[in-house]
Design a protein around this motif. Structure first.
Motif, short mmCIF file in Angstrom:
data_model
loop_
_atom_site.label_atom_id
_atom_site.label_comp_id
_atom_site.label_asym_id
_atom_site.label_seq_id
_atom_site.Cartn_x
_atom_site.Cartn_y
_atom_site.Cartn_z
N UNK A 65 -39.15 44.62 -39.96
CA UNK A 65 -40.06 45.91 -39.99
C UNK A 65 -40.96 45.95 -38.70
N UNK A 66 -40.83 44.97 -37.76
CA UNK A 66 -41.50 44.94 -36.39
C UNK A 66 -40.59 45.48 -35.24
N UNK A 67 -39.54 46.11 -35.56
CA UNK A 67 -38.79 46.43 -34.39
C UNK A 67 -37.91 45.54 -33.69
N UNK A 68 -37.71 44.20 -34.24
CA UNK A 68 -36.66 43.21 -33.78
C UNK A 68 -35.36 43.93 -33.42
N UNK A 110 -26.24 41.60 -37.71
CA UNK A 110 -27.48 41.02 -36.96
C UNK A 110 -28.32 40.61 -38.15
N UNK A 111 -29.13 39.55 -37.92
CA UNK A 111 -29.91 38.77 -38.66
C UNK A 111 -31.42 38.61 -38.22
N UNK A 112 -32.40 39.10 -39.02
CA UNK A 112 -33.68 39.28 -38.71
C UNK A 112 -34.28 38.26 -39.62
N UNK A 113 -35.27 37.52 -39.20
CA UNK A 113 -36.03 36.63 -40.14
C UNK A 113 -36.96 37.45 -40.91
N UNK A 173 -31.12 52.23 -43.68
CA UNK A 173 -32.00 53.09 -42.87
C UNK A 173 -32.61 52.46 -41.73
N UNK A 174 -32.57 51.02 -41.20
CA UNK A 174 -32.61 50.65 -40.05
C UNK A 174 -31.82 51.28 -38.99
N UNK A 175 -30.54 51.10 -39.55
CA UNK A 175 -29.54 51.58 -38.43
C UNK A 175 -29.50 53.13 -38.25
N UNK A 176 -30.00 53.88 -39.23
CA UNK A 176 -30.15 55.32 -39.20
C UNK A 176 -31.49 55.66 -38.05
N UNK A 177 -32.14 55.12 -38.29
CA UNK A 177 -33.70 55.02 -37.44
C UNK A 177 -33.16 54.74 -35.92
N UNK A 178 -32.08 53.71 -35.77
CA UNK A 178 -31.65 53.53 -34.39
C UNK A 178 -30.56 54.73 -33.83
#
Length: 92
Positions: A25-28, A17-20, A58-63
């Motif tokens: 950090x905005x939950x996208x 996944x790619x987030x601008x 870290x982001x995937x762990x939060x999910x």
């Protein structure tokens, strides 16, 4: 990746996944992941992330996506992560 973790017979590879940069950090990523789970319920998603990509790990762990293995490719370390929805877990 699959020698480190083979997953279920009907599993799918998730990502990348790619987030601008301005949207990070905005939950996208969480919104995209939630929509994926809605569209592909009851199946295991497997992904791999370079071990030095700490923000993504870290982001995937939060999910709620957990590490299930690791491997090396061209001298780079990767972690293998997987997500199994509650409904799929109940069908085991």
């Amino acid at each position: 990746m699959f020698s480190a973790y083979s997953g279920a017979l009907d599993s799918y590879v998730y990502g990348p996944i790619c987030v601008n940069k301005q949207q990070r950090g905005k939950g996208v990523a969480q919104l995209m992941f939630s929509e994926l789970i809605r569209q592909v319920p009851n199946r295991e998603g497997i992904l791999f992330i370079r071990r030095d990509n700490e923000p993504s790990l870290r982001a995937h762990e939060k999910m709620g996506i957990t590490k299930v293995g690791s491997f090396f490719f061209k001298d780079l370390a990767f972690d293998v992560l997987a997500y199994l929805s509650a409904a799929a877990e109940n069908n085991k």
